[in-house]
Design an enzyme around this catalytic site. Structure first.
Site, short mmCIF file in Angstrom:
data_model
loop_
_atom_site.label_atom_id
_atom_site.label_comp_id
_atom_site.label_asym_id
_atom_site.label_seq_id
_atom_site.Cartn_x
_atom_site.Cartn_y
_atom_site.Cartn_z
N HIS A 1 0.85 -1.20 0.00
CA HIS A 1 0.00 0.00 0.00
C HIS A 1 0.88 1.23 0.00
O HIS A 1 1.80 1.33 0.81
CB HIS A 1 -0.88 0.03 1.25
CG HIS A 1 -2.01 -0.93 1.21
ND1 HIS A 1 -3.31 -0.55 1.38
CD2 HIS A 1 -2.03 -2.26 1.03
CE1 HIS A 1 -4.09 -1.61 1.29
NE2 HIS A 1 -3.34 -2.67 1.08
N TYR B 1 -8.90 5.04 7.99
CA TYR B 1 -8.95 5.37 9.41
C TYR B 1 -10.04 6.44 9.57
O TYR B 1 -9.86 7.57 9.10
CB TYR B 1 -7.61 5.94 9.89
CG TYR B 1 -6.50 4.91 10.04
CD1 TYR B 1 -5.81 4.41 8.93
CD2 TYR B 1 -6.13 4.44 11.30
CE1 TYR B 1 -4.79 3.48 9.08
CE2 TYR B 1 -5.10 3.51 11.46
CZ TYR B 1 -4.44 3.03 10.34
OH TYR B 1 -3.43 2.11 10.50
N PRO C 1 -2.85 0.10 19.04
CA PRO C 1 -2.63 -0.38 17.65
C PRO C 1 -2.86 0.67 16.56
O PRO C 1 -2.58 0.39 15.40
CB PRO C 1 -3.63 -1.52 17.51
CG PRO C 1 -4.68 -1.27 18.54
CD PRO C 1 -4.01 -0.56 19.65
N LYS D 1 2.26 -0.20 15.04
CA LYS D 1 3.70 -0.24 15.31
C LYS D 1 4.19 -1.45 16.10
O LYS D 1 5.39 -1.74 16.11
CB LYS D 1 4.11 1.02 16.09
CG LYS D 1 4.14 2.27 15.23
CD LYS D 1 5.38 2.32 14.36
CE LYS D 1 5.19 3.15 13.13
NZ LYS D 1 4.84 2.42 11.92
N TYR E 1 4.48 6.36 9.87
CA TYR E 1 3.62 5.21 9.55
C TYR E 1 4.39 4.15 8.77
O TYR E 1 4.29 2.96 9.07
CB TYR E 1 2.39 5.69 8.77
CG TYR E 1 1.30 4.64 8.70
CD1 TYR E 1 0.37 4.50 9.73
CD2 TYR E 1 1.21 3.78 7.61
CE1 TYR E 1 -0.61 3.52 9.68
CE2 TYR E 1 0.23 2.81 7.54
CZ TYR E 1 -0.68 2.69 8.58
OH TYR E 1 -1.65 1.72 8.52
P1 FAD Z 1 3.63 -11.90 21.21
O1 FAD Z 1 3.14 -11.97 19.82
O2 FAD Z 1 2.66 -11.60 22.29
O3 FAD Z 1 4.34 -13.30 21.50
C1 FAD Z 1 4.69 -13.70 22.81
C2 FAD Z 1 4.66 -15.22 22.88
O4 FAD Z 1 5.10 -15.64 24.16
C3 FAD Z 1 3.25 -15.76 22.70
O5 FAD Z 1 3.25 -16.76 21.71
C4 FAD Z 1 2.91 -16.30 24.07
O6 FAD Z 1 2.02 -17.42 24.02
C5 FAD Z 1 4.27 -16.67 24.62
N1 FAD Z 1 4.33 -16.71 26.08
C6 FAD Z 1 3.76 -15.85 26.95
N2 FAD Z 1 4.03 -16.23 28.22
C7 FAD Z 1 4.79 -17.34 28.13
C8 FAD Z 1 5.36 -18.20 29.10
N3 FAD Z 1 5.18 -17.98 30.41
N4 FAD Z 1 6.08 -19.25 28.68
C9 FAD Z 1 6.26 -19.50 27.35
N5 FAD Z 1 5.72 -18.72 26.39
C10 FAD Z 1 5.00 -17.66 26.78
N6 FAD Z 1 1.39 -4.38 15.46
C11 FAD Z 1 1.81 -3.89 14.27
O7 FAD Z 1 3.02 -3.70 14.09
N7 FAD Z 1 0.95 -3.60 13.24
C12 FAD Z 1 -0.40 -3.77 13.39
O8 FAD Z 1 -1.13 -3.57 12.43
C13 FAD Z 1 -0.87 -4.25 14.66
N8 FAD Z 1 -2.20 -4.46 14.87
C14 FAD Z 1 -2.59 -5.11 16.01
C15 FAD Z 1 -3.93 -5.41 16.14
C16 FAD Z 1 -4.37 -6.09 17.27
C17 FAD Z 1 -5.84 -6.41 17.39
C18 FAD Z 1 -3.44 -6.49 18.28
C19 FAD Z 1 -3.89 -7.28 19.49
C20 FAD Z 1 -2.10 -6.19 18.16
C21 FAD Z 1 -1.67 -5.49 17.03
N9 FAD Z 1 -0.32 -5.19 16.87
C22 FAD Z 1 0.07 -4.59 15.69
C23 FAD Z 1 0.66 -5.54 17.88
C24 FAD Z 1 1.38 -6.85 17.60
O9 FAD Z 1 0.44 -7.88 17.41
C25 FAD Z 1 2.32 -7.18 18.77
O10 FAD Z 1 3.12 -6.07 19.04
C26 FAD Z 1 3.21 -8.41 18.46
O11 FAD Z 1 2.47 -9.59 18.58
C27 FAD Z 1 4.43 -8.48 19.39
O12 FAD Z 1 5.14 -9.67 19.16
P2 FAD Z 1 5.92 -10.39 20.34
O13 FAD Z 1 6.58 -11.57 19.70
O14 FAD Z 1 6.72 -9.42 21.09
O15 FAD Z 1 4.80 -10.86 21.37
C1 DHB Z 2 -4.42 -3.36 11.03
C2 DHB Z 2 -4.13 -3.22 12.36
C3 DHB Z 2 -3.79 -1.98 12.86
O1 DHB Z 2 -3.49 -1.83 14.16
C4 DHB Z 2 -3.71 -0.88 12.02
O2 DHB Z 2 -3.38 0.33 12.52
C5 DHB Z 2 -3.99 -1.03 10.68
C6 DHB Z 2 -4.35 -2.28 10.18
C7 DHB Z 2 -4.79 -4.70 10.52
O3 DHB Z 2 -4.88 -5.63 11.33
O4 DHB Z 2 -5.02 -4.85 9.31
#
Ligand code: FAD
Ligand code: DHB
Length: 386
Positions: A72, A196, A288, A292, A380
């Protein structure tokens, strides 16, 4: 059992770290509490910054992303009965975002780790970290894993951060009085780019996953239950908040996934203690709105990989010692951007008429001044890595 780097969590941070270390000849074991099916199906982020895409492609795990991801070069801000495009190709030439589900990134990374003979263990119980100052080790399910370094990639609710002795880490945080209701629907996107939308009834976001699947988010009050949102209510509210410009009709379809996510800002400083290094959501959370979170996790992991590479190359801990400081600059920039986007686009019940006027004025500024729009665009798509 012994490895060089013990990694807790098989989210994007833990899996990418394990893969990047493997490319540098550094061994790791990944310990994940959930099942492989669970982490591969968990629906979350969708927006990958240019630098995230480049990192995955350079690391050899971007083939499907390049084939199926949706590039995009702009987004729309919709408010006050009109849509305003923020054109990345004009404001930040050569940089764009790619829409590709986080769980697809996770699937690609797990497949790569397993193909390379990587040690990724799912459904491990009772993970705990010990002896963080020196000779650290991890215990889980009756086993012990000795390692040089532990990477806490276990998300916001993991065990790593709470294992640091009291008084060492400082937490900075903010909660918001609303949450996001996110849905996936089997229907072609109603627009080519993300929308948005700011409305008096609250924020709405139109996103997508493929030509057949749309992704939507609605601002709902904090603590809202999913039961309060039957499909008909979701579609009615999405239509009210998105069908605000002439000629735009929202196509509807079968909703096959729903979830509610609270919005939070959080940073821990420093992001390390002794031989424990926190990466991704374990160290920081952003609301979100700026998309980021996943991208910051990738940025942390890049820094940690370089630091570990240096450590194993010549024994120097200089980069490891500076890990937190090296990450926090980008972390705080993303904190500000995410807080700012959230404030710009959401409805706060506490807002008075003055605050609402300020918000409208700021939206007008961002969509009419090239300098202001460029600020939005460069954040962004993601600032370049240092
Ligand atoms: P996580 O993905 O949370 O992974 C952590 C892992 O550790 C999990 O698999 C968990 O099960 C495991 N764990 C936890 N505790 C333990 C334990 N005690 N022992 C063993 N394993 C454990 N980010 C973006 O950049 N762009 C977006 O568009 C965006 N949109 C989002 C939309 C939504 C609805 C949500 C909820 C989040 C969004 N985010 C977005 C944020 C993004 O999803 C997170 O920042 C990302 O998942 C971080 O990755 P991570 O590996 O640090 O943590
Ligand atoms: C999506 C998630 C976001 O947090 C965002 O800012 C834009 C798009 C998505 O899941 O597609």
């Amino acid at each position: 059992m012994r490895t060089q780097v013990g990694i807790i969590g098989a989210g994007p941070a833990g899996l990418l770290l394990s893969h990047l270390l493997h490319l540098r000849g550094i061994s790791s074991v990944v310990l994940e509490r959930r099942s492989r099916e669970y982490v591969e199906q968990r629906v979350r982020a969708g927006v990958l910054e240019q630098g995230t895409v480049d990192t995955l492609v350079e690391a050899g795990v971007g083939r499907r992303l390049l084939r199926e991801g949706l590039p995009h070069s702009g987004i729309e801000l919709r408010y006050g009965g009109a849509g305003h495009r923020i054109p990345f190709e004009k404001l930040v030439p050569g940089r764009a975002i790619t829409v590709y589900g986080q769980q697809e990134v996770v699937k690609d990374l797990i497949a790569a780790r397993l193909a390379d003979g990587g040690d990724v263990r799912f459904e491990v119980d009772d993970v705990a970290v010990h002896s963080l100052e020196e000779a650290p080790y991890i215990t889980f399910g009756g086993e012990r894993l000795d390692c040089d370094v532990i990477a806490g990639c276990d998300g916001f609710h993991g065990v790593s951060r709470p294992s640091v002795p009291e008084g060492v880490l400082t937490a900075y945080e903010r909660e918001y009085p609303f949450a996001w209701l996110g849905v996936l629907a089997r229907v072609a996107p109603s627009a080519e780019e993300l929308i948005y939308a700011q409305t008096e009834r609250g924020f709405a976001l139109h996103s997508m996953r493929s030509p057949e699947v749309s992704r939507f988010y609605l601002q709902v009050p904090a603590g809202e239950e999913l039961e309060a949102w039957p499909d008909e209510r979701i579609w009615a509210e999405l239509k009210t908040r998105l069908e605000t410009v002439p000629g735009f009709t929202l196509a509807t379809g079968e909703i096959f996934e729903k979830g509610i996510t609270p919005l939070r800002s959080f940073v821990t400083e420093p992001m390390q203690y002794g031989r424990l290094f926190l990466a991704g959501d374990a160290a920081h959370i952003v609301p979100p709105t700026g998309a980021k979170g996943l991208n910051l996790a990738v940025a942390d992991v890049r820094v940690l990989t370089e630091a570990l590479d240096r450590f194993y190359a010549d024994g120097s801990t200089a980069l490891l010692d500076g890990y937190s400081a090296a990450c926090l600059k980008r972390v705080w920039r993303a904190q500000h951007f995410s807080w700012w986007m959230t404030t710009l686009l959401h409805t706060f019940d506490s807002d008075d008429a003055y605050a609402r006027r300020l918000q409208a004025s700021h939206l007008d500024y961002v969509t009419s001044s090239e300098a202001a729009a460029t600020t939005l665009a460069e954040n962004y798509v993601g600032l370049p890595y240092e």
